[in-house]
Scaffold this motif. Structure first.
Motif, PDB file in Angstrom:
ATOM      1  N   VAL A 275      46.095  40.581  26.720  1.00  0.00           N
ATOM      2  CA  VAL A 275      46.753  40.767  28.017  1.00  0.00           C
ATOM      3  C   VAL A 275      46.304  42.064  28.688  1.00  0.00           C
ATOM      4  O   VAL A 275      46.122  42.125  29.909  1.00  0.00           O
ATOM      5  CB  VAL A 275      48.292  40.722  27.887  1.00  0.00           C
ATOM      6  N   ILE A 276      46.059  43.108  27.892  1.00  0.00           N
ATOM      7  CA  ILE A 276      45.640  44.380  28.460  1.00  0.00           C
ATOM      8  C   ILE A 276      44.224  44.257  29.010  1.00  0.00           C
ATOM      9  O   ILE A 276      43.902  44.760  30.084  1.00  0.00           O
ATOM     10  CB  ILE A 276      45.713  45.498  27.397  1.00  0.00           C
ATOM     11  N   LYS A 277      43.388  43.527  28.279  1.00  0.00           N
ATOM     12  CA  LYS A 277      42.013  43.302  28.739  1.00  0.00           C
ATOM     13  C   LYS A 277      42.032  42.552  30.074  1.00  0.00           C
ATOM     14  O   LYS A 277      41.333  42.904  31.014  1.00  0.00           O
ATOM     15  CB  LYS A 277      41.273  42.466  27.693  1.00  0.00           C
ATOM     16  N   GLU A 278      42.855  41.532  30.145  1.00  0.00           N
ATOM     17  CA  GLU A 278      42.955  40.743  31.375  1.00  0.00           C
ATOM     18  C   GLU A 278      43.449  41.591  32.538  1.00  0.00           C
ATOM     19  O   GLU A 278      42.914  41.527  33.636  1.00  0.00           O
ATOM     20  CB  GLU A 278      43.935  39.572  31.160  1.00  0.00           C
ATOM     21  N   LYS A 279      44.461  42.394  32.274  1.00  0.00           N
ATOM     22  CA  LYS A 279      45.041  43.251  33.297  1.00  0.00           C
ATOM     23  C   LYS A 279      43.989  44.224  33.835  1.00  0.00           C
ATOM     24  O   LYS A 279      43.831  44.394  35.030  1.00  0.00           O
ATOM     25  CB  LYS A 279      46.188  44.059  32.704  1.00  0.00           C
ATOM     26  N   LYS A 280      43.233  44.848  32.904  1.00  0.00           N
ATOM     27  CA  LYS A 280      42.239  45.843  33.315  1.00  0.00           C
ATOM     28  C   LYS A 280      41.171  45.207  34.179  1.00  0.00           C
ATOM     29  O   LYS A 280      40.761  45.764  35.196  1.00  0.00           O
ATOM     30  CB  LYS A 280      41.600  46.486  32.080  1.00  0.00           C
ATOM     31  N   LEU A 281      40.697  44.017  33.786  1.00  0.00           N
ATOM     32  CA  LEU A 281      39.670  43.344  34.578  1.00  0.00           C
ATOM     33  C   LEU A 281      40.207  42.962  35.951  1.00  0.00           C
ATOM     34  O   LEU A 281      39.513  43.109  36.965  1.00  0.00           O
ATOM     35  CB  LEU A 281      39.166  42.105  33.848  1.00  0.00           C
ATOM     36  N   MET A 282      41.431  42.475  36.005  1.00  0.00           N
ATOM     37  CA  MET A 282      42.011  42.105  37.294  1.00  0.00           C
ATOM     38  C   MET A 282      42.179  43.328  38.194  1.00  0.00           C
ATOM     39  O   MET A 282      41.930  43.259  39.393  1.00  0.00           O
ATOM     40  CB  MET A 282      43.368  41.406  37.101  1.00  0.00           C
ATOM     41  N   GLU A 283      42.582  44.444  37.603  1.00  0.00           N
ATOM     42  CA  GLU A 283      42.744  45.668  38.392  1.00  0.00           C
ATOM     43  C   GLU A 283      41.395  46.130  38.944  1.00  0.00           C
ATOM     44  O   GLU A 283      41.277  46.555  40.087  1.00  0.00           O
ATOM     45  CB  GLU A 283      43.371  46.771  37.538  1.00  0.00           C
ATOM     46  N   ARG A 284      40.363  45.988  38.101  1.00  0.00           N
ATOM     47  CA  ARG A 284      39.029  46.371  38.564  1.00  0.00           C
ATOM     48  C   ARG A 284      38.579  45.469  39.707  1.00  0.00           C
ATOM     49  O   ARG A 284      38.011  45.934  40.700  1.00  0.00           O
ATOM     50  CB  ARG A 284      38.038  46.261  37.398  1.00  0.00           C
ATOM     51  N   PHE A 285      38.837  44.182  39.556  1.00  0.00           N
ATOM     52  CA  PHE A 285      38.489  43.233  40.615  1.00  0.00           C
ATOM     53  C   PHE A 285      39.168  43.619  41.935  1.00  0.00           C
ATOM     54  O   PHE A 285      38.532  43.655  42.988  1.00  0.00           O
ATOM     55  CB  PHE A 285      38.882  41.813  40.196  1.00  0.00           C
ATOM     56  N   MET A 286      40.454  43.944  41.876  1.00  0.00           N
ATOM     57  CA  MET A 286      41.210  44.309  43.084  1.00  0.00           C
ATOM     58  C   MET A 286      40.639  45.580  43.714  1.00  0.00           C
ATOM     59  O   MET A 286      40.538  45.674  44.933  1.00  0.00           O
ATOM     60  CB  MET A 286      42.686  44.559  42.745  1.00  0.00           C
ATOM     61  N   ARG A 287      40.262  46.528  42.875  1.00  0.00           N
ATOM     62  CA  ARG A 287      39.694  47.776  43.407  1.00  0.00           C
ATOM     63  C   ARG A 287      38.377  47.495  44.122  1.00  0.00           C
ATOM     64  O   ARG A 287      38.132  47.980  45.220  1.00  0.00           O
ATOM     65  CB  ARG A 287      39.445  48.788  42.274  1.00  0.00           C
ATOM     66  N   GLU A 288      37.531  46.655  43.497  1.00  0.00           N
ATOM     67  CA  GLU A 288      36.247  46.310  44.118  1.00  0.00           C
ATOM     68  C   GLU A 288      36.471  45.562  45.427  1.00  0.00           C
ATOM     69  O   GLU A 288      35.729  45.737  46.386  1.00  0.00           O
ATOM     70  CB  GLU A 288      35.416  45.442  43.165  1.00  0.00           C
ATOM     71  N   LEU A 289      37.492  44.744  45.443  1.00  0.00           N
ATOM     72  CA  LEU A 289      37.760  43.908  46.606  1.00  0.00           C
ATOM     73  C   LEU A 289      38.086  44.737  47.845  1.00  0.00           C
ATOM     74  O   LEU A 289      37.661  44.414  48.948  1.00  0.00           O
ATOM     75  CB  LEU A 289      38.932  42.971  46.284  1.00  0.00           C
ATOM     76  N   VAL A 290      38.840  45.827  47.666  1.00  0.00           N
ATOM     77  CA  VAL A 290      39.228  46.617  48.827  1.00  0.00           C
ATOM     78  C   VAL A 290      38.206  47.715  49.146  1.00  0.00           C
ATOM     79  O   VAL A 290      38.229  48.285  50.226  1.00  0.00           O
ATOM     80  CB  VAL A 290      40.634  47.261  48.647  1.00  0.00           C
ATOM     81  N   ALA A 291      37.303  47.999  48.210  1.00  0.00           N
ATOM     82  CA  ALA A 291      36.314  49.042  48.448  1.00  0.00           C
ATOM     83  C   ALA A 291      35.269  48.561  49.461  1.00  0.00           C
ATOM     84  O   ALA A 291      35.019  47.365  49.587  1.00  0.00           O
ATOM     85  CB  ALA A 291      35.620  49.410  47.140  1.00  0.00           C
ATOM     86  N   GLU A 292      34.687  49.515  50.155  1.00  0.00           N
ATOM     87  CA  GLU A 292      33.623  49.159  51.088  1.00  0.00           C
ATOM     88  C   GLU A 292      32.401  48.723  50.269  1.00  0.00           C
ATOM     89  O   GLU A 292      32.001  49.419  49.337  1.00  0.00           O
ATOM     90  CB  GLU A 292      33.281  50.378  51.939  1.00  0.00           C
ATOM     91  N   ARG A 293      31.841  47.587  50.612  1.00  0.00           N
ATOM     92  CA  ARG A 293      30.772  46.976  49.824  1.00  0.00           C
ATOM     93  C   ARG A 293      31.138  46.893  48.338  1.00  0.00           C
ATOM     94  O   ARG A 293      30.330  47.168  47.446  1.00  0.00           O
ATOM     95  CB  ARG A 293      29.447  47.748  50.002  1.00  0.00           C
ATOM     96  N   GLY A 294      32.384  46.569  48.089  1.00  0.00           N
ATOM     97  CA  GLY A 294      32.858  46.431  46.710  1.00  0.00           C
ATOM     98  C   GLY A 294      32.179  45.254  46.022  1.00  0.00           C
ATOM     99  O   GLY A 294      31.750  44.299  46.661  1.00  0.00           O
ATOM    100  N   LEU A 295      32.073  45.348  44.718  1.00  0.00           N
ATOM    101  CA  LEU A 295      31.364  44.322  43.968  1.00  0.00           C
ATOM    102  C   LEU A 295      32.330  43.236  43.487  1.00  0.00           C
ATOM    103  O   LEU A 295      32.612  43.113  42.300  1.00  0.00           O
ATOM    104  CB  LEU A 295      30.640  44.956  42.776  1.00  0.00           C
TER     105      LEU A 295
END
Ligand code: ZN
Length: 417
Positions: A275-295
């Motif tokens: 669950v922690i692994k999943e949470k971390k990946l999802m948080e990273r995805f969200m950060r990339e999503l809002v970043a300019e030219r996020g991956l």
């Protein structure tokens, strides 16, 4: 879990959903659990007996369905010298297809964990409890959050935080009433604190000592300083639990939401947990999503295109997503109309194509039906992309399912897809 293990788990889960959706008209669906050490000849002898007793079933249809199912299982068992290493389960019977229609089906399941006991059951549904049990992550952590006013006790099992007990204290605030001597006030306060800690300890012992020892991993304690430190030093927990305290964490809330806060703060201690692994990946995805030219990418088409180019670092798939990619073809011999479309489905339902061919008005038929989750995770494996199946048991996981169509990716680089 490796990507491959996760995909097998997904397939197993879907297979169970499919079995769960099947029903018989009467008490006629057979579930036969055979452990590895059971001799096939003994099983066949048992089934022959059952076939004999089935002759007494009153309803003619049920009798004939049960007997045919038993014959089908015995025929199938001829191909086995001995059961596979984890044993096997044979599900067999006449499945209702609605109306008076039925179809005799026989499904063999090789479980991911060994079956320990032999069982034969005949019912209107298939018996799946033991298999469903194999999907549950039984690792359990004890959670305690406390301050001077209240405490909440719960567990983290697999991916689920469950609040179990809430206590409030009678500890007076630091402000003493007029007329009380300061010394007397402090004394009363300490007594009340000690009593509250005792109650918390008793309640926690009650809950945690009843958890199977093989599954119990340890205790996490959260709260403000120095309350939680005092609770630990005071040894209010049973000595076995006291030895299993994994860490103390600073958190702000001590109600139910505090339990989730505690799980987040204990990230490093729990980092091996899925669950922690999943949470971390999802948080990273969200950060990339809002970043300019996020991956970041999401949605089936965009993610598939990125995957095929090898541009995906991590593929995030919702565990609850059930989606098919259908190839639909015109049935007329002299028309070449073909369309590919994806649709969400419910396990047990057969997809239908309603409309007629837009070119020639003939009827349409499904020529290919691919499970999207399986398809994408297979491409990912070929491209050395990490695959994470994300459950909907936590907030970001639910967002993946609801807001991003259950399919998202963290990219290695931009492709324009
Ligand atoms: Zn056509």
């Amino acid at each position: 879990m490796s990507s491959e293990e996760q995909r097998h788990r997904y397939e197993f889960k879907r297979q169970l959903e499919e079995l769960r959706s099947k029903q018989g008209q009467g008490t006629e669906l057979i579930s036969l659990y055979i452990p590895h050490d059971k001799r096939i000849s003994d099983v066949v002898a048992y089934l022959r007996d059952e076939h004999g007793s089935a002759a007494n079933i009153k309803s003619k249809q049920t009798r004939s369905n049960v007997q045919s199912a038993l014959e089908s299982i015995m025929a199938r068992l001829r191909y086995y010298k001995e059961p596979p290493e984890n044993g096997m389960i044979i599900f067999c019977g006449a499945i209702s297809l609605g109306g008076d229609k039925q179809s005799m089906e026989s499904i063999v399941v090789v479980p991911p964990q060994p079956i320990t006991s032999y069982s034969y059951r005949c019912g209107s549904n298939f018996e799946l409890e033991k298999l469903e049990d194999m999907l549950v992550d039984k690792k359990t952590f004890g959670l305690i959050v406390l301050d001077r006013r209240e405490a909440t006790i719960g567990t983290l099992k697999g991916k689920h935080v469950t609040p179990l007990r809430h206590l409030t204290s009678t500890v007076p605030g630091k402000q003493r009433k007029g007329g009380q001597s300061s010394h007397r006030f402090q004394q009363l306060r300490l007594i009340a604190i000690n009593e509250f800690n005792k109650r918390i300890g008793d309640a926690a012992n009650d809950i945690f000592l009843n958890i199977d020892r093989n599954d119990f991993q340890g205790v996490l304690i959260g709260g403000p300083t120095p309350t939680k430190e005092e609770f630990e030093k005071g040894e209010y927990l049973h000595h076995e639990l006291q030895q299993k305290i994994l860490g103390l964490y600073d958190i702000a809330y001590t109600d139910e939401s505090g339990l989730n806060e505690l799980m987040d703060s204990a990230g490093d201690t729990l980092s091996g947990l899925e669950v922690i692994k999943e949470k971390k990946l999802m948080e990273r995805f969200m950060r990339e999503l809002v970043a300019e030219r996020g991956l970041a990418a999401y949605g089936e088409d965009s993610v598939r295109a990125n995957l095929q180019m090898g541009a995906v670092e991590a593929l995030l798939l919702s565990e609850d997503l059930r989606k098919s990619r259908l190839t639909i073809k015109c049935q007329s011999g002299n028309c070449d109309y073909t369309v590919v479309k994806s649709t969400k489905y419910r396990v047990g339902e057969t997809p239908t194509v309603g409309e007629r061919c837009p070119k020639c008005q003939s009827s349409l038929a499904i020529s290919e039906n691919v499970d999207v989750v399986e398809e994408l995770s297979l491409i990912a494996e070929q491209m050395n992309t990490e695959v994470e199946f994300v459950s909907t048991d936590f907030e970001e996981g639910e967002q993946l399912f609801n807001a991003f169509g259950g399919i998202a990716a963290i990219l290695r680089y931009h492709t324009g897809s």
